[in-house]
Design a protein around this motif. Structure first.
Motif, PDB file in Angstrom:
ATOM      1  N   PHE A   2      24.901  40.236  43.246  1.00 12.57           N
ATOM      2  CA  PHE A   2      25.666  41.363  42.722  1.00 12.57           C
ATOM      3  C   PHE A   2      24.809  42.620  42.563  1.00 12.57           C
ATOM      4  N   TYR A   3      23.526  42.450  42.259  1.00 11.95           N
ATOM      5  CA  TYR A   3      22.673  43.613  42.007  1.00 11.95           C
ATOM      6  C   TYR A   3      22.259  44.322  43.297  1.00 11.95           C
ATOM      7  N   GLY A   4      22.396  43.650  44.405  1.00  8.16           N
ATOM      8  CA  GLY A   4      22.046  44.281  45.667  1.00  8.16           C
ATOM      9  C   GLY A   4      21.625  43.259  46.701  1.00  8.16           C
ATOM     10  N   SER A   5      21.582  43.702  47.943  1.00  5.24           N
ATOM     11  CA  SER A   5      21.140  42.805  49.006  1.00  5.24           C
ATOM     12  C   SER A   5      19.612  42.671  48.920  1.00  5.24           C
TER      13      SER A   5
ATOM     14  N   ARG B 298      21.708  49.431  37.797  1.00  2.95           N
ATOM     15  CA  ARG B 298      22.922  50.083  38.279  1.00  2.95           C
ATOM     16  C   ARG B 298      23.631  50.831  37.170  1.00  2.95           C
ATOM     17  N   ARG B 299      23.746  50.227  35.997  1.00  2.26           N
ATOM     18  CA  ARG B 299      24.432  50.870  34.883  1.00  2.26           C
ATOM     19  C   ARG B 299      23.570  50.711  33.636  1.00  2.26           C
TER      20      ARG B 299
ATOM     21  N   ASP C  89      22.159  47.176  32.063  1.00  2.00           N
ATOM     22  CA  ASP C  89      22.076  46.112  33.062  1.00  2.00           C
ATOM     23  C   ASP C  89      20.673  45.522  33.174  1.00  2.00           C
TER      24      ASP C  89
ATOM     25  N   TYR D  70      17.945  45.760  50.177  1.00  2.00           N
ATOM     26  CA  TYR D  70      18.031  46.872  49.234  1.00  2.00           C
ATOM     27  C   TYR D  70      17.011  46.708  48.113  1.00  2.00           C
TER      28      TYR D  70
END
Ligand SMILES: Cc1cc2nc3c(=O)[nH]c(=O)nc-3n(C[C@H](O)[C@H](O)[C@H](O)COP(=O)(O)OP(=O)(O)OC[C@H]3O[C@@H](n4cnc5c(N)ncnc54)[C@H](O)[C@@H]3O)c2cc1C
Lengths: 293, 677
Positions: free
Chosen positions: A261-264, A188-189, A192, A267
């Protein structure tokens, strides 16, 4: 930085370190670069009576290349691996991963052995080693043995190494002929851990079809994963053909990510598909250039 | 000799003295034992300092506060129940932090976990958390007047959510409390020593003259450090009890659990319009997730948001319900913007929806509904003519040309700064130096820069002759605080007022004012410069983005056009805007304090909380309106502007590029790749 109290041991040689591991067994923990262990200790998520700092053992700090064989000492830092010209030119997949681990500060401290032995499904190097079918050399006071990367990961934060064993080196040997490998990480960033990461390695035959393949996955299950299903789907197929779609389906079936937090979960599985296609294409491009991984 | 550094230079060169740098002889370190459960009955607590001994609650002070003591106000320690994961139940003290943390194991708490209430929707459905309340509604108010428009050609409805966001200053909360004789002295990281004093005095029932609060260098606040917290009261009590200084500095993990976060608001909007795009009326419902206890921002934010729901538009009919609800989360607090960004998000999302519905340019819809006269909306929002401002902003953005690319969004807003009740200042001249104290305490903004400029301009002296003093309740008798975009504005006005009083005094005494008369004599003047009415200003943002196949948003450019009145220092204005814009981006893209359904915190680190890093920085185009306020030095509010406007513009840009309606922040990549929503 307020961990529970512990005894700090700092052996100067491998032999001494293995002796201490034998002596303290379960009560001791190896400290290499500290980039995974110290965060857990400072939050008191974990504590050990003895911490054995192995960073003084210079004999385990090396990168050795002989032909198509690469041997990496466990205490080599991820920055050293990233900066090695030989690795960048001939084992690009390792460079892909190293240059994507956290940030330069973490890479300057973190070691290859620590990255591989922490058993964190989010660490980037395990998937690469799984795809390359690397062998991990373990040593204890009572002997040596070697396990394949694909067999090393048992559970989250749990590897096949016993408390008395230490990972001393990693061996990678790439087959003759056209061979390509790549690692693609989606994050994401900057800095990370990944949402998902895919490592793919394979030979290409004369007709442009994939030979023996290795597929490793990051952040897609409780441990770093090997996707035997994806490997099978890739073998014999073209790098831009149906086989890749089948490999994606197989890799998804072999994965079991959780939502966080990183995604479902959905996803992460979606990302897996997108980056796997990209990864296979990248590796195939490299395979055209004979002899590099 | 060591070179003289300004307070700002000191901080950037690592020479600041923060709370954690303070060491007093015999000092104890405090560690707080917290409830691991979001909701539990507590059957017993033993060990450490706990609620069996230290009873009472937090008298809420600071921004948006009121005081009351009941089951629904925050106790110092949870004794019979715990109502959020992270609520203090005991504290332990030792000579060093390691031993203090070891001692945490000596506290025994018997819990009986209960099912927590973890969302606004759940709160409205679930039986009340507290036996003394009929429902989970913490507060309810209405703004505007009820109306009916039976034949509106267009009625648009939508629902929005800004999820909770941590304040995350680089330096978390902390204090050192020390008691000698009858005097209690506290060094603290704060936005307002006076608000802290009021809270300590009121909650611990002390005599005001026995309490002194001194501000340590403060590494950011964003609203977090204006109010009172249970941990401050525990440390102060312990310092008096053990007759030893007590230090407490929260860990980042504690910050995530127990420092009051912001946002956490739902908006339901219903817009009535005609087919030309003119808004005929607005009905709305604002629901704030107040968290476990009443009396703070959580209780009052809903009414403040409802006030601003009409935006910078000529909306003649409006009726907005303002609700706050209880959930089993840490109580809500103010976070940069504190209600303003939420209101702007709700109305600006509706204006974009209206534009899309009528296939109009969003700028044209805004211009059509903007005002040419000063206006006070039915909800009470007052502002300057917005039409000329929006026209000018669109020009400055080069909007007509750039929006043709299809990847830009705009947002406009009214900034309502915390003008009232004004601010205090003291200037003491002695030994050829001018010492200045201000009621609101700089927490990293570099207030000393504008204070020196104003004092130097008024007095005609060099900035080297001016010393900006730290916050200290013994040196300055009263004060308000630095929040709500107020300090350059009301603090600046107080500085000018005191300087002019001294000049008048000199004129009376010596016949004329000269800097020599000033510096060769002694003066000591204090004023509470009161402010009445409102002094709002307008602002606008444009943002443009790219989105990749995995739903990652890359913000390319952010344009700002703000009315800050007279800019006292352009570099400081720019850095305020850039910092705030990054926080606005963070809220829109990644920042969130998230919990599992069992009430456990999922975002325990600053990384998990989604704070952006330098790689995410877009290009900034910053323009300021040519303006001068009615205050003597011409300033208006600024600090919160970017956190209000950026999410609006950015959400629209993402909507344009992705083709998906944006209703929530943060905008999840899942939505952008079509996996939900
Ligand atoms: C902010 C941050 C971000 C990070 N992001 C990433 C990322 O994106 N990708 C990534 O891959 N990693 C990431 N990491 C982890 C980092 O790469 C660590 O360096 C690595 O996981 C552990 O290596 P280490 O040498 O620091 O091991 P340590 O932390 O010292 O040890 C980790 C574990 O491995 C064991 N161990 C260490 N060496 C050996 C050995 N030779 N034999 C047997 N056991 C051993 C230790 O006992 C311990 O259990 C991040 C770390 C931080 C702090």
């Amino acid at each position: 930085m307020t961990p529970a109290s512990f005894d700090y041991l700092s052996p100067a040689s491998l032999e001494e370190a293995l002796g201490l591991l034998k002596e303290h067994g379960d009560d001791a923990k190896i400290l290499a670069g500290g980039q995974s262990l110290i965060p857990l200790m400072k939050l008191r998520f974990t504590s050990f009576p003895y911490v054995i700092d192995v960073s003084r053992i210079k004999e385990l700090k090396y990168i050795r290349k002989e032909g198509r064989k690469l041997t990496i000492g466990a205490l080599t830092t991820t920055a050293e691996l990233e900066e090695s010209g030989e690795v960048r030119d001939e084992f690009q997949i390792i460079h892909d991963a190293c240059s994507n681990i956290a940030d330069p500060l973490v890479r300057n401290m973190g070691t290859v052995g620590g990255n591989l032995s922490h058993g964190d499904p989010g660490n980037d190097l395990p998937a690469v080693m799984i795809a390359l079918k690397a062998r991990f050399n373990l040593q204890s006071a009572s002997g040596k043995r070697s396990v394949s990367a694909g067999d090393y990961y048992k559970d989250t934060f749990t590897t096949d190494a016993s408390p008395e064993e230490m990972l001393v080196s990693v061996e990678i040997e790439i087959p003759d002929g056209r061979f390509g490998a790549a690692y693609v990480k989606h994050k994401r960033r900057a800095g990370d851990f990944s949402v998902a990461g895919v490592a793919v390695a394979f030979s290409l035959d004369g007709s442009g079809r994939l030979g023996s393949a290795g597929v490793g996955l990051t952040s897609l299950g409780p441990t770093p994963l090997r996707s035997a299903g994806a490997e099978k789907a890739l073998e014999g197929s073209k790098p831009d053909g149906e086989g890749v779609k089948k490999a994606v389906e197989a890799a998804r079936a072999d994965s079991n990510p959780s939502s966080d937090f990183y995604g479902s979960r959905e996803y992460k599985l979606f990302v897996l598909g997108k980056i796997m296609e990209k990864c296979v294409a990248e590796a195939a491009g490299r395979a055209q250039k004979e002899g590099s991984a | 000799m060591e070179e003289e550094l300004t307070s700002t230079e000191k901080l950037v060169r690592g020479k600041g003295v923060y709370v954690d740098d303070i060491r007093l002889p015999g000092m104890l370190h405090m560690a707080v034992v917290r409830s691991p459960y979001a909701r539990a009955r507590i059957l017993s607590v033993s060990g450490g300092l706990n609620g069996n001994e230290l009873k009472g609650g937090v008298e809420s002070v600071g921004e948006g506060a009121a005081a009351a003591a009941s089951e629904t106000t925050e106790p110092i320690f949870g004794l019979k129940s715990a109502n959020y994961a992270g609520q203090p139940v005991a504290a332990v003290f030792a000579d060093d932090l390691y031993s203090a943390q070891d001692l945490m194991d000596s506290v025994d708490v018997e819990y009986e976990p209960l099912k927590p209430v973890m969302s606004i929707d759940e709160a409205l459905r679930a039986p009340p958390i507290y036996s003394s309340t009929k429902s989970n509604i913490m507060s309810e108010k209405w703004r505007g007047e009820e109306f009916e428009i039976a034949d509106a050609p267009l009625v648009l409805e939508d629902e929005f959510l800004n999820r909770r966001v941590a304040t995350n200053p680089i330096e978390p909360r902390g204090l050192v409390a020390s008691s000698e004789g009858s005097r209690l002295t506290i060094w603290i990281s704060t936005q307002s020593v006076h608000s802290i004093k009021e809270g300590i005095v009121g909650s611990l029932n002390l005599k005001p003259e026995n309490v002194r609060i001194i501000q340590a260098d403060t590494g950011g606040g964003f609203g977090l450090k204006g109010g009172m917290y249970t941990e401050y009261l525990i440390a102060a009590y312990a310092a008096m009890k053990y007759k030893r200084p007590v230090k407490w500095v929260e860990t980042r993990r504690e910050h995530m659990m127990a420092s009051r976060p912001g946002r956490g608001v739902k908006g339901k909007m219903k817009l009535f319009a005609d087919r030309s795009g003119r808004v005929l009326g607005l009905k709305g419902e604002v629901i704030v997730e107040g968290g476990a206890f009443s009396g703070g921002m959580g209780e009052f934010a809903s009414n403040f948001i409802a006030l601003q729901c009409t935006g910078p538009y000529l909306i003649q009919k409006a009726h907005v319900r303002a609700l706050s609800v209880y959930t089993n989360k840490v109580p809500l607090g103010p976070y940069r913007g504190a209600g303003r960004p939420e209101a702007a998000f709700f109305i600006e999302r509706m204006m974009d929806k209206l534009a899309d519905e009528l296939k109009m340019d969003p700028a044209d819809v805004r211009l059509l509904n903007a005002t040419t006269e000063p206006f006070k909306s039915p909800t009470g929002l007052e502002f300057d003519p917005s039409r000329p401002f929006i026209e000018k902003a669109l020009n400055e953005f080069n909007y007509r040309k750039r929006v043709a690319n299809g990847n830009a969004g705009i947002g406009f807003f009214v900034l309502v700064p915390a003008l009232q009740p004004g601010e205090t200042c003291r200037i003491a001249v002695r030994g050829k130096k001018v010492n200045v104290w201000l009621g609101g305490n700089s927490h990293g903004q570099g207030h000393d820069i504008f204070i020196k400029k104003l004092v130097s301009d008024e007095f005609g002296i060099g900035e080297d002759d001016i010393i900006v003093e730290r916050g200290d309740t013994d040196q300055l008798e009263d004060g308000v605080g630095a929040w709500g975009s107020r300090t350059a504005m009301v603090g600046g006005a107080a500085v000018v007022s005191v300087a002019r009083k001294i000049k008048d005094q000199i004129e009376k005494e010596f016949g004329e004012y000269t800097p020599e008369h000033l510096l060769s004599n002694e003066f000591d003047v204090y004023t509470f410069e009161r402010q009445k009415g409102s002094l709002t200003s307008l602002g606008g943002n444009m943002a443009s983005v790219d989105i990749d196949a995995l739903g990652t948003v890359n913000v390319k450019e952010i344009d700002c056009y703000y009315d800050v009145g007279r800019a006292l220092n352009i570099d400081m204005v720019r850095s305020q805007i850039i910092g705030g814009a990054i926080q606005g981006m963070g809220q829109t893209l990644t920042e969130e304090i998230a919990y599992g359904p069992d009430g456990q915190l999922l975002t325990g680190s600053i990384s998990d909380a989604g704070v952006l890093n330098a790689e995410s920085l877009p290009r900034f185009n910053i323009k300021l309106a040519d303006s001068y306020s009615r205050l003597p030095h011409g300033a208006k509010g600024l600090g919160e502007a970017p956190t209000i406007g950026v999410p609006c513009a950015l959400a629209r840009a993402i909507e344009k590029v992705s083709g998906r309606r944006i209703r929530e922040t943060p905008v999840k990549p899942e939505l952008l790749v079509g996996l939900e929503g």
